[in-house]
Motif scaffolding. Structure first.
Motif, PDB file in Angstrom:
ATOM      1  N   ASP A  89      39.437 -20.438  -4.373  1.00  0.00           N
ATOM      2  CA  ASP A  89      38.237 -19.765  -3.875  1.00  0.00           C
ATOM      3  C   ASP A  89      37.237 -19.645  -5.006  1.00  0.00           C
ATOM      4  N   SER A  90      36.233 -20.558  -5.056  1.00  0.00           N
ATOM      5  CA  SER A  90      35.272 -20.578  -6.151  1.00  0.00           C
ATOM      6  C   SER A  90      34.157 -19.573  -5.984  1.00  0.00           C
ATOM      7  N   SER A  91      34.089 -18.927  -4.797  1.00  0.00           N
ATOM      8  CA  SER A  91      32.985 -17.990  -4.572  1.00  0.00           C
ATOM      9  C   SER A  91      33.107 -16.754  -5.436  1.00  0.00           C
ATOM     10  N   SER A  92      34.363 -16.337  -5.727  1.00  0.00           N
ATOM     11  CA  SER A  92      34.575 -15.152  -6.554  1.00  0.00           C
ATOM     12  C   SER A  92      34.844 -15.491  -8.005  1.00  0.00           C
ATOM     13  N   SER A  93      34.809 -16.779  -8.371  1.00  0.00           N
ATOM     14  CA  SER A  93      35.101 -17.200  -9.731  1.00  0.00           C
ATOM     15  C   SER A  93      33.824 -17.256 -10.561  1.00  0.00           C
ATOM     16  N   PRO A  94      33.902 -16.916 -11.853  1.00  0.00           N
ATOM     17  CA  PRO A  94      32.705 -16.982 -12.708  1.00  0.00           C
ATOM     18  C   PRO A  94      32.373 -18.398 -13.151  1.00  0.00           C
ATOM     19  N   PHE A  95      33.275 -19.359 -12.888  1.00  0.00           N
ATOM     20  CA  PHE A  95      33.055 -20.712 -13.393  1.00  0.00           C
ATOM     21  C   PHE A  95      31.922 -21.426 -12.661  1.00  0.00           C
ATOM     22  N   LYS A  96      31.798 -21.161 -11.362  1.00  0.00           N
ATOM     23  CA  LYS A  96      30.732 -21.799 -10.607  1.00  0.00           C
ATOM     24  C   LYS A  96      29.348 -21.324 -11.060  1.00  0.00           C
ATOM     25  N   PRO A  97      29.101 -19.998 -11.197  1.00  0.00           N
ATOM     26  CA  PRO A  97      27.805 -19.559 -11.744  1.00  0.00           C
ATOM     27  C   PRO A  97      27.564 -20.061 -13.159  1.00  0.00           C
ATOM     28  N   PHE A  98      28.649 -20.172 -13.928  1.00  0.00           N
ATOM     29  CA  PHE A  98      28.513 -20.681 -15.297  1.00  0.00           C
ATOM     30  C   PHE A  98      28.071 -22.142 -15.286  1.00  0.00           C
ATOM     31  N   ALA A  99      28.666 -22.933 -14.384  1.00  0.00           N
ATOM     32  CA  ALA A  99      28.272 -24.341 -14.274  1.00  0.00           C
ATOM     33  C   ALA A  99      26.819 -24.457 -13.834  1.00  0.00           C
ATOM     34  N   LYS A 100      26.406 -23.598 -12.910  1.00  0.00           N
ATOM     35  CA  LYS A 100      25.022 -23.623 -12.435  1.00  0.00           C
ATOM     36  C   LYS A 100      24.063 -23.250 -13.569  1.00  0.00           C
ATOM     37  N   ALA A 101      24.462 -22.274 -14.395  1.00  0.00           N
ATOM     38  CA  ALA A 101      23.617 -21.876 -15.532  1.00  0.00           C
ATOM     39  C   ALA A 101      23.492 -23.010 -16.548  1.00  0.00           C
ATOM     40  N   LEU A 102      24.586 -23.736 -16.777  1.00  0.00           N
ATOM     41  CA  LEU A 102      24.535 -24.885 -17.689  1.00  0.00           C
ATOM     42  C   LEU A 102      23.572 -25.943 -17.174  1.00  0.00           C
ATOM     43  N   HIS A 103      23.567 -26.145 -15.863  1.00  0.00           N
ATOM     44  CA  HIS A 103      22.651 -27.121 -15.269  1.00  0.00           C
ATOM     45  C   HIS A 103      21.202 -26.675 -15.423  1.00  0.00           C
ATOM     46  N   GLU A 104      20.940 -25.399 -15.209  1.00  0.00           N
ATOM     47  CA  GLU A 104      19.574 -24.890 -15.338  1.00  0.00           C
ATOM     48  C   GLU A 104      19.068 -24.983 -16.767  1.00  0.00           C
ATOM     49  N   GLU A 105      19.997 -24.864 -17.737  1.00  0.00           N
ATOM     50  CA  GLU A 105      19.612 -24.968 -19.143  1.00  0.00           C
ATOM     51  C   GLU A 105      19.533 -26.410 -19.616  1.00  0.00           C
ATOM     52  N   GLY A 106      19.883 -27.348 -18.750  1.00  0.00           N
ATOM     53  CA  GLY A 106      19.794 -28.759 -19.121  1.00  0.00           C
ATOM     54  C   GLY A 106      21.010 -29.306 -19.823  1.00  0.00           C
ATOM     55  N   LEU A 107      22.096 -28.531 -19.894  1.00  0.00           N
ATOM     56  CA  LEU A 107      23.307 -28.981 -20.574  1.00  0.00           C
ATOM     57  C   LEU A 107      24.186 -29.824 -19.663  1.00  0.00           C
ATOM     58  N   ILE A 108      23.993 -29.695 -18.349  1.00  0.00           N
ATOM     59  CA  ILE A 108      24.676 -30.540 -17.365  1.00  0.00           C
ATOM     60  C   ILE A 108      23.602 -31.247 -16.552  1.00  0.00           C
ATOM     61  N   SER A 109      23.725 -32.559 -16.455  1.00  0.00           N
ATOM     62  CA  SER A 109      22.652 -33.343 -15.839  1.00  0.00           C
ATOM     63  C   SER A 109      22.483 -33.057 -14.355  1.00  0.00           C
ATOM     64  N   SER A 110      23.585 -32.795 -13.633  1.00  0.00           N
ATOM     65  CA  SER A 110      23.476 -32.562 -12.188  1.00  0.00           C
ATOM     66  C   SER A 110      24.508 -31.527 -11.758  1.00  0.00           C
ATOM     67  N   PHE A 111      24.171 -30.780 -10.690  1.00  0.00           N
ATOM     68  CA  PHE A 111      25.083 -29.778 -10.146  1.00  0.00           C
ATOM     69  C   PHE A 111      24.769 -29.578  -8.675  1.00  0.00           C
ATOM     70  N   ASP A 112      25.836 -29.464  -7.855  1.00  0.00           N
ATOM     71  CA  ASP A 112      25.674 -29.239  -6.433  1.00  0.00           C
ATOM     72  C   ASP A 112      26.758 -28.257  -5.982  1.00  0.00           C
ATOM     73  N   ASP A 113      26.360 -27.224  -5.228  1.00  0.00           N
ATOM     74  CA  ASP A 113      27.308 -26.201  -4.794  1.00  0.00           C
ATOM     75  C   ASP A 113      28.434 -26.792  -3.959  1.00  0.00           C
ATOM     76  N   ASP A 114      28.087 -27.597  -2.986  1.00  0.00           N
ATOM     77  CA  ASP A 114      29.106 -28.177  -2.110  1.00  0.00           C
ATOM     78  C   ASP A 114      30.046 -29.095  -2.881  1.00  0.00           C
ATOM     79  N   GLU A 115      29.479 -29.858  -3.793  1.00  0.00           N
ATOM     80  CA  GLU A 115      30.305 -30.756  -4.599  1.00  0.00           C
ATOM     81  C   GLU A 115      31.271 -29.974  -5.476  1.00  0.00           C
ATOM     82  N   PHE A 116      30.795 -28.857  -6.033  1.00  0.00           N
ATOM     83  CA  PHE A 116      31.662 -28.027  -6.881  1.00  0.00           C
ATOM     84  C   PHE A 116      32.797 -27.430  -6.050  1.00  0.00           C
ATOM     85  N   ASP A 117      32.488 -26.947  -4.846  1.00  0.00           N
ATOM     86  CA  ASP A 117      33.527 -26.402  -3.970  1.00  0.00           C
ATOM     87  C   ASP A 117      34.535 -27.477  -3.582  1.00  0.00           C
ATOM     88  N   LYS A 118      34.062 -28.671  -3.345  1.00  0.00           N
ATOM     89  CA  LYS A 118      34.952 -29.767  -2.997  1.00  0.00           C
ATOM     90  C   LYS A 118      35.885 -30.106  -4.154  1.00  0.00           C
TER      91      LYS A 118
END
Length: 387
Positions: A89-118
């Motif tokens: 269950d990634s909705s309650s995990s801090p890793f998904k928001p962390f990955a999204k923050a990395l993407h917003e800062e330009g450290l990860i080239s692409s990020f998608d919520d559905d892809e991360f859940d998959k």
């Protein structure tokens, strides 16, 4: 005055009020009463009157209802301690928001919520999903870098083949890359970047450093720095495009001038070669020799170590640079390059005379010795023709 409207309020003889005393409840009695969990009672003369504790009754009813709900399984707020937490269950995990923050800062080239859940569901945990997203991002960046380098190398080869000034071409290329990487959003958020863009444009237009600083400060004070930076960014891109075109035009013009100079040099060379009747006294230069000299001077015969064209003289020099330099400077010392061959001819005459003297003084050579009838020996069989 009768306040009760002459109503007869006197007690009848049949109604009697007995003297009833309520005992005073002591602290000890209260404690004992709480321990035994007995119902509160009110003591009267004839006995005990039971008083229902409504609070206890309500609590008891609520407890019974709660127990029934738990037995029926209708309470969804309770969590079974023995049941393990679902890590997928990634909705309650801090890793998904962390990955999204990395993407917003330009450290990860692409990020998608559905892809991360998959990925979380496939790999079993959001930690593994984050690592996979990071890995894919790094691989994508490497591929993008390779493509960019290949494209830059192709452009470099084209610029080299065109004969452009590679130093100027590199500066223009780097500036174009930088200006293309600046988005309007990024420019709006960074005031220092705004100042840099405006300063660069003003400098390109010929303003001095003092003038640039004053203008930037004026734009900042009038709240026009951001909009001015956006306008100047567009103009800077146009300037770099113009510089690149001008660089190519300049190369074409330089090539025309160089070709004209080369043609003039060739004509001058032909004229100079034709002027020479002889270089070494006594050795006349014919047309065939002159054509060969012209060819040796103007046409390369091989390539050097770096691919440069080499003429006959340059190739000979490269074969043995020391020998070539020694002979060349020896001829210079003799005056050959100044048209002076007297030292060489004098030495040749001296050598011929010396050889003649040696031949005459040789004891074995009796042809020219005194007293010998050499003429008679040579003309014994000579006779005049008959007339």
């Amino acid at each position: 005055m009768n306040l009760f409207n002459d109503e007869d309020l006197s007690f009848t003889d049949d109604f009697e009020i007995e003297d009833a005393k309520t005992p005073v409840e002591t602290k000890e009695d209260k404690d004992t009463e709480d321990k035994t969990d007995s119902k509160p009672t009110e003591e009267v003369e004839d006995g005990l009157i039971e008083v229902e504790d409504k609070r206890s009754s309500l609590n008891t009813e609520e407890t019974e209802e709660t127990i029934e709900d738990n037995l029926d399984g209708e309470d969804n707020n309770d969590i079974d301690d023995d049941e393990p937490l679902d890590k997928s269950d990634s909705s309650s995990s801090p890793f998904k928001p962390f990955a999204k923050a990395l993407h917003e800062e330009g450290l990860i080239s692409s990020f998608d919520d559905d892809e991360f859940d998959k990925l979380t569901e496939e790999l079993g945990s959001p930690e593994e999903a984050l690592m996979e997203v990071t890995r894919r991002s790094l691989l994508q960046e490497v591929e993008d870098y390779k493509k960019e380098q290949e494209e830059d190398y192709k452009k470099f080869i084209e610029a080299k083949e065109k004969g452009l000034d590679l130093n100027e071409w590199y500066k223009i290329t780097e500036n174009k890359k930088f200006y293309s990487s600046v988005s309007e959003e990024k420019l709006s958020e960074d005031e220092n970047l705004q100042k840099q863009i405006v300063s660069k444009y003003l400098t390109e237009k010929g303003h001095s450093k003092e003038e640039v600083d004053e203008l930037v400060e004026a734009y900042e004070d009038t709240a026009k720095l951001e909009i001015t930076a956006k306008k100047h960014l567009s103009k800077l891109k146009e300037l770099e495009d113009k510089k690149e075109k001008d660089l190519e035009v300049k190369k074409v013009e330089e090539e025309k001038i160089r070709e004209q100079s080369r043609a003039k040099t060739i004509e001058t060379l032909k004229t100079k070669i034709d002027e020479y009747k002889e270089i070494v006294p006594g050795l006349v230069i014919n047309k065939q020799t002159k054509d060969k000299l012209f060819k040796n001077i103007t046409q390369p015969v091989k390539e050097g170590p770096n691919g440069e064209p080499l003429t006959v003289a340059a190739a000979k020099r490269m074969e043995d640079p020391f020998k070539y330099a020694i002979i060349e400077n020896y001829l210079i010392e003799l005056g050959v390059f100044d048209g002076k061959f007297d030292k060489i001819t004098a030495k040749q005459k001296s050598k011929a005379v010396s050889q003649l003297k040696n031949a005459l003084s040789n004891s074995k050579n009796t042809s020219f010795k005194a007293g010998k009838d050499t003429i008679k020996e040579n003309f014994d069989d000579f006779s005049l023709p008959d007339f």
